[in-house]
Design a protein around this motif. Structure first.
Motif, PDB file in Angstrom:
ATOM      1  N   ARG A  30     -99.173 -10.342 -51.763  1.00  0.00           N
ATOM      2  CA  ARG A  30     -97.965 -10.613 -52.300  1.00  0.00           C
ATOM      3  C   ARG A  30     -96.931 -10.269 -51.262  1.00  0.00           C
ATOM      4  O   ARG A  30     -95.883 -10.850 -50.732  1.00  0.00           O
ATOM      5  CB  ARG A  30     -97.698 -10.020 -53.464  1.00  0.00           C
ATOM      6  N   ASP A  31     -97.198  -9.191 -50.502  1.00  0.00           N
ATOM      7  CA  ASP A  31     -96.122  -8.561 -49.454  1.00  0.00           C
ATOM      8  C   ASP A  31     -96.247  -9.234 -48.251  1.00  0.00           C
ATOM      9  O   ASP A  31     -95.320  -9.374 -47.553  1.00  0.00           O
ATOM     10  CB  ASP A  31     -96.282  -7.099 -49.481  1.00  0.00           C
ATOM     11  N   VAL A  32     -97.479  -9.495 -47.789  1.00  0.00           N
ATOM     12  CA  VAL A  32     -97.590  -9.916 -46.328  1.00  0.00           C
ATOM     13  C   VAL A  32     -98.451 -11.411 -46.144  1.00  0.00           C
ATOM     14  O   VAL A  32     -98.534 -11.599 -45.090  1.00  0.00           O
ATOM     15  CB  VAL A  32     -98.258  -8.900 -45.542  1.00  0.00           C
ATOM     16  N   GLY A  33     -98.837 -11.884 -47.432  1.00  0.00           N
ATOM     17  CA  GLY A  33     -99.449 -13.069 -47.362  1.00  0.00           C
ATOM     18  C   GLY A  33    -100.565 -13.202 -46.596  1.00  0.00           C
ATOM     19  O   GLY A  33    -100.767 -14.047 -45.611  1.00  0.00           O
ATOM     20  N   CYS A  34    -101.721 -12.381 -46.704  1.00  0.00           N
ATOM     21  CA  CYS A  34    -102.711 -12.280 -45.839  1.00  0.00           C
ATOM     22  C   CYS A  34    -103.525 -13.734 -45.829  1.00  0.00           C
ATOM     23  O   CYS A  34    -103.603 -14.381 -46.909  1.00  0.00           O
ATOM     24  CB  CYS A  34    -103.957 -11.353 -46.549  1.00  0.00           C
ATOM     25  N   ALA A  35    -103.712 -14.099 -44.703  1.00  0.00           N
ATOM     26  CA  ALA A  35    -104.726 -15.547 -44.463  1.00  0.00           C
ATOM     27  C   ALA A  35    -105.766 -15.288 -45.265  1.00  0.00           C
ATOM     28  O   ALA A  35    -106.473 -16.425 -45.863  1.00  0.00           O
ATOM     29  CB  ALA A  35    -104.855 -15.779 -43.034  1.00  0.00           C
TER      30      ALA A  35
END
Length: 140
Positions: free
Chosen positions: A111-116
């Motif tokens: 949610r916070d950093v949008g991991c690929a």
């Protein structure tokens, strides 16, 4: 002139001795950027095995993904939560709901950093013992 593109970051949450990080490093061809663990001995061992990694000796719930990533995107976030208290690894049924809730850390990073991409150590019991659909993770 365009700004240089920062390489994508790779993060190992619940970092222990560094075995998962080593596998990820070999697969991706670069060191893990950030390793997180609250345990002094675990993070010290990880630091000895991965000296180029930034080591955070913190509770995973206290780490703020946006802050530690400083605007860089995350390619891979790996999660290997303690399984001895939320799986059958110690025998019998899972023991601590608090530890079982650690799986929500993965949701928070996404949610916070949008991991690929993200991965977690497979613990079968987490499939059937999570909160009901629609339940909220720990306040973040």
């Amino acid at each position: 002139m365009t700004a240089p593109i920062e390489p994508l970051m790779d993060v190992d949450n619940f970092a222990g001795g560094g075995g998962a990080s080593l596998g990820i490093t070999r697969a991706l061809g670069k060191q893990i950027d950030i390793a997180v663990n609250h345990d002094f001995e675990a993070i010290t061992m990880h630091a000895a095995n991965h000296p180029e990694t930034l080591h955070l000796r913190e509770d995973v719930w206290q780490v703020r993904p946006r802050k530690v990533c400083a605007g860089r995107r995350v390619r891979l976030a790996w999660f290997s939560p303690d399984c001895t208290h939320h799986s059958k690894a110690k025998g019998g049924k899972p023991r601590q709901k608090k530890i079982r809730g650690l799986c929500w850390v993965a949701v928070r990073w996404g949610r916070d950093v949008g991991c690929a991409d993200s991965g977690r150590h497979p613990v079968g019991s987490t499939r059937s013992e999570g909160p009901p659909c629609g339940a909220s993770p720990r306040n973040t």
